[in-house]
Design an enzyme around this catalytic site. Structure first.
Site, PDB file in Angstrom:
ATOM      1  CB  SER A 144      -5.250   7.315  -3.293  1.00  0.00           C
ATOM      2  OG  SER A 144      -4.593   7.313  -1.817  1.00  0.00           O
ATOM      3  NE  ARG A 205       6.095   4.872  -4.366  1.00  0.00           N
ATOM      4  CZ  ARG A 205       5.310   5.814  -5.057  1.00  0.00           C
ATOM      5  NH1 ARG A 205       3.832   6.835  -3.885  1.00  0.00           N
ATOM      6  NH2 ARG A 205       4.269   4.672  -5.880  1.00  0.00           N
ATOM      7  CG  ASP A 279      -6.919   2.347   2.016  1.00  0.00           C
ATOM      8  OD1 ASP A 279      -5.914   2.215   3.439  1.00  0.00           O
ATOM      9  OD2 ASP A 279      -7.763   2.284   1.794  1.00  0.00           O
ATOM     10  CG  HIS A 309      -3.648   2.633   0.421  1.00  0.00           C
ATOM     11  ND1 HIS A 309      -5.185   3.873   0.216  1.00  0.00           N
ATOM     12  CD2 HIS A 309      -3.781   4.034  -0.585  1.00  0.00           C
ATOM     13  CE1 HIS A 309      -5.337   5.530   0.042  1.00  0.00           C
ATOM     14  NE2 HIS A 309      -4.655   5.141  -0.837  1.00  0.00           N
TER      15      HIS A 309
END
Length: 328
Positions: A144, A205, A279, A309
């Site tokens: 990532s 988040r 992803d 992801h």
């Protein structure tokens, strides 16, 4: 690596031994960032540090492992780290045979967000490795955000790294993913300077968590009592992140991802790429392009995964097998 570097006055020594060599270490090296250091944008990081955690065999090949924006220096099973299924004794990243290095990156302090890019973090890591007495790493394994930093590190310091492994990362951001991150930063800016900054971090988040996985995985996981379960899931991860990450840190890393751009043709290190077919943050079109333009592509593997992801976190068996081949 020089063993003398392990007696750093800024470091936390946590010795242990296992395995046949008896030279195992578990050690922190802390590098204060120099006052004169400047990011590519001109921003400074006064009072900040880079902290490395070294775990494994002191005289064995060093492997630098960097994860996403929520990962840190605790990588291995010895530290119950974020990649404990893949890093530790006898695992794909084997601390019986290698020295595994994780990193805590700045900013840690509260304040104004910094305008940084992955190249800036690559430079800081090179300085921290110097502080630890490590002039060469056998591999840089980046997942990532860590994969973005790895690409920049390989371009800047090709003589310092033997191999690069990039997981769920590309050489440029996806426009759709950048749009989501922009909304996240707008959420954070609305609460900045108020008594609800932590709530802003939690909300941003929660939005991020909806992008890491796939619709199919959510349908299967939350099939019963869907609303209550998925809302609790988001609440849990939002609260967990709010307690550990400042708005400044979140915004800095988010903007750094969107500032990422590398020309793959300039990366001359032997490189392997692992992608997830589901992803949404790093679509296959980007990893295909990256792989096609790398001058020294060793392998390009696409995992079939329901985890999107987060495949680099949720597919340890498949990724472990690939890492063993790539790093053998």
């Amino acid at each position: 690596m020089s063993l003398s570097a392990l007696s750093n006055g800024n470091a936390e020594d946590i010795p242990y031994t296992y395995g046949p060599r008896g030279d195992s270490i578990r050690h922190d090296v802390v590098m204060p960032i120099a006052d004169e250091w400047r990011a590519r944008s001109g921003d400074r990081l006064e009072g900040e540090t880079v902290r490395l955690r070294l775990v494994g065999q002191a005289q064995s090949p060093a492997i630098l492992v960097l994860g996403g924006i929520s990962a840190g220096r605790h990588v291995t099973s010895q530290d119950q780290g974020w990649w404990k299924d893949l890093a530790g004794p006898g695992r794909a990243l084997d601390t019986d045979r290698a020295l595994i290095i994780g990193a805590d990156l700045p900013p840690e302090r509260k304040g104004e967000p910094k305008l940084l890019c992955p190249e800036d973090f690559a430079r800081l890591l090179a300085d921290a490795l110097d502080e630890a007495g490590i002039t060469h790493i056998a591999a840089f394994v980046g997942s990532s955000f860590g994969g973005m930093v790895g690409l920049s590190f390989a371009r800047l310091y090709p003589e310092r790294v033997g191999k690069l492994v990039v997981l769920c990362a590309g050489h440029r951001p996806s426009p759709m993913a950048a749009a989501v991150r922009h909304v996240q930063r707008e959420i954070l800016s609305l609460t900045e300077g108020t008594n609800r900054e932590a709530d802003g971090v939690a909300l941003a988040r929660k939005l991020a968590m909806t992008t890491y996985r796939t619709t199919e995985e959510f349908d299967r996981r939350f099939a019963r009592g869907a609303d209550e379960c998925v809302f609790s899931y988001l609440e849990h991860h939002g609260a967990k992140y709010r307690d550990t990450v400042s708005s400044c840190r979140f915004q800095t890393f988010s903007a750094a991802i969107d500032a990422h751009t590398e020309d793959p043709s300039n990366i001359t290190v032997l490189t392997s790429v692992i992608a997830s077919d589901t992803d949404r943050l790093v679509p296959l079109a980007i990893t295909h392009e990256l792989a096609a333009r790398l001058p020294r592509l060793e392998r390009y593997d696409v995992l079939r995964s329901p985890y999107g992801h987060d495949a680099f976190l949720k597919e340890p068996q498949a990724i472990g097998a690939l890492l063993k081949r790539m790093l053998s």
